[in-house]
Design a protein around this motif. Structure first.
Motif, PDB file in Angstrom:
ATOM      1  N   UNK A 121       0.825  -1.209   0.000  1.00 36.07           N
ATOM      2  CA  UNK A 121       0.000   0.000   0.000  1.00 36.07           C
ATOM      3  C   UNK A 121       0.863   1.264   0.000  1.00 36.07           C
ATOM      4  N   UNK A 122       1.888   1.250  -0.850  1.00 33.88           N
ATOM      5  CA  UNK A 122       2.745   2.417  -1.009  1.00 33.88           C
ATOM      6  C   UNK A 122       3.833   2.565   0.035  1.00 33.88           C
ATOM      7  N   UNK A 123       3.869   1.672   1.014  1.00 34.87           N
ATOM      8  CA  UNK A 123       4.881   1.737   2.072  1.00 34.87           C
ATOM      9  C   UNK A 123       6.000   0.741   1.767  1.00 34.87           C
ATOM     10  N   UNK A 124       7.249   1.229   1.780  1.00 33.01           N
ATOM     11  CA  UNK A 124       8.393   0.354   1.530  1.00 33.01           C
ATOM     12  C   UNK A 124       8.646  -0.501   2.765  1.00 33.01           C
ATOM     13  N   UNK A 125       8.706  -1.819   2.564  1.00 28.69           N
ATOM     14  CA  UNK A 125       8.933  -2.749   3.664  1.00 28.69           C
ATOM     15  C   UNK A 125      10.342  -3.325   3.668  1.00 28.69           C
ATOM     16  N   UNK A 126      10.918  -3.485   2.469  1.00 19.43           N
ATOM     17  CA  UNK A 126      12.239  -4.093   2.369  1.00 19.43           C
ATOM     18  C   UNK A 126      12.930  -3.566   1.114  1.00 19.43           C
ATOM     19  N   UNK A 127      14.276  -3.551   1.155  1.00 20.15           N
ATOM     20  CA  UNK A 127      15.040  -2.973   0.042  1.00 20.15           C
ATOM     21  C   UNK A 127      16.400  -3.640  -0.098  1.00 20.15           C
ATOM     22  N   UNK A 128      16.892  -3.685  -1.322  1.00 22.26           N
ATOM     23  CA  UNK A 128      18.281  -4.021  -1.636  1.00 22.26           C
ATOM     24  C   UNK A 128      18.588  -3.407  -2.991  1.00 22.26           C
ATOM     25  N   UNK A 129      19.878  -3.206  -3.256  1.00 19.26           N
ATOM     26  CA  UNK A 129      20.279  -2.639  -4.540  1.00 19.26           C
ATOM     27  C   UNK A 129      21.429  -3.457  -5.110  1.00 19.26           C
ATOM     28  N   UNK A 130      21.425  -3.591  -6.425  1.00 19.26           N
ATOM     29  CA  UNK A 130      22.493  -4.260  -7.159  1.00 19.26           C
ATOM     30  C   UNK A 130      23.235  -3.215  -7.978  1.00 19.26           C
ATOM     31  N   UNK A 131      24.550  -3.247  -7.924  1.00 20.07           N
ATOM     32  CA  UNK A 131      25.376  -2.366  -8.754  1.00 20.07           C
ATOM     33  C   UNK A 131      26.364  -3.229  -9.536  1.00 20.07           C
TER      34      UNK A 131
END
Length: 363
Positions: free
Chosen positions: A53-63
């Motif tokens: 519902x528009x709320x970020x719960x988890x994150x990761x980034x690849x570079x």
């Protein structure tokens, strides 16, 4: 709940707000300022979120990084800023999102993935293992070095072109642009130390700090060994306290000079590494051996094991993580009595693979 997926451009500010709250709560700058090549619109497709519902719960980034070395050009997927909202931990969200980054790394033809963490057991469950080599020297006391008529400076206003020129002379480095170098120089809490020739040409540089990380650590440097030693002498005197130089194992000439000083030497790992495209990496390694006149290198993956060696002198490896440590170090083949002496001589022409990632490229 939706994802893992990449955020759209309109969501980027909300993602950065989530990361700043969870990872940089006390910093007066955004995490995007610390990792300018990872958190920008050009890398949006490599950012992964799970949202509800528009709320970020988890994150990761690849570079993705292209790492040039004398024998092999690697494509490495660096993974970072893995975090899950406190209220949603223990639900497997971080595992999902890291596995999705690994899927992207595979699809983008990365040979390996790498990350930096102290949650070793968590990432081992996904096939990562501590591997590679890093040597650090704590310069405990001030020392004298021949300054060769150099002028030293702590002025951060240095031409990115000059830094880039010396950086490009490293035998192992990631492919960067001058514009990326300019962005790295603007990272908060970055201290720039330089040594200049009498004709105004940059002779050596060293970088300390990177946002909230690497304070007291010289994690990027360039120049000849003699010029670097003169610069390190200046830095130690300027700081008035111990400073740590981080080195790749292949910087043998610099290491020999640092070992002559009153230093504390530490051996460590480059990071946690996972194979993501073994067949592709194996083909690169075999080409490197053939270029050195070793045509009978064996490096194969079977359903339940790996086979590795020269000719008929072969060793069977059951775990992928053991294969990682054999290829990138720090496994000592001779100490393990794995191969015949003549096989070892051939293997050591290429292995362990001299992989190195400089501080600015870590995420």
């Amino acid at each position: 709940m939706e994802g893992p997926r990449s955020p759209n451009e309109a969501e980027l500010p909300h993602v950065l707000e989530f990361l700043n709250q969870k990872l940089r709560n006390e910093a007066p700058w955004s995490i995007a300022a610390e990792y300018p090549t990872a958190f920008n619109r050009n890398n949006l497709h490599n950012m992964r979120i799970i949202a509800d519902e528009g709320k970020v719960l988890s994150h990761a980034v690849l570079k993705p990084l292209i790492i040039k070395s004398p024998h092999v050009i690697f494509k490495v997927g660096a993974i970072g800023s893995v975090v899950t909202h406190d209220e949603h931990r223990g639900q497997g969200l971080s595992t999902q999102i890291v596995k999705d980054c690994l899927k992207m790394a595979t699809e983008q033809s990365c040979d390996i993935a790498i990350l930096w963490t102290d949650l070793f057991d968590f990432y081992r469950r996904m096939g990562f293992e501590l591997a590679g080599n890093e040597v650090s020297f704590v310069i405990e006391e001030e020392f004298e070095a021949n300054n060769e008529g150099l002028r030293f400076s702590t002025d951060p206003r240095v031409s990115p072109d000059a830094i880039y020129r010396l950086y490009s002379s490293h035998s192992i480095n990631s492919v960067r642009t001058i514009e990326e170098t300019k962005k790295f120089l603007s990272i908060p809490q970055t201290k720039v130390y330089t040594a200049w020739e009498s004709n105004g040409q940059l002779a050596a540089y060293a970088i300390e700090g990177k946002g909230i990380d690497l304070g007291g650590y010289l994690h990027e440097w360039g120049g000849s060994v003699s010029k670097l030693m003169a610069l390190f002498s200046f830095i130690r005197m300027q700081k008035g306290q111990p400073v740590t130089v981080i080195c790749p194992r292949h910087a043998t000439n610099l290491i020999q000079q640092l070992e002559k000083l009153p230093v504390t030497k530490n051996h460590g790992f480059l990071g946690m590494i996972k194979l993501v495209n073994f067949d592709q990496l194996s083909a690169k390694i075999k080409r490197a051996f053939r270029a050195e006149g070793v045509a009978d290198i064996v490096l194969e993956k079977h359903p339940t094991q790996y086979v590795f060696g020269i000719g008929t002198d072969l060793y069977t490896i059951n775990k992928e993580t053991d294969m990682v440590r054999l290829l990138f170090g720090p496994v000592d083949y001779r100490a393990m009595d794995m191969f015949k002496p003549e096989t070892l001589d051939k293997l050591e022409k290429i292995l362990p693979l001299p992989l190195w990632i400089w501080g600015w490229d870590s995420i």
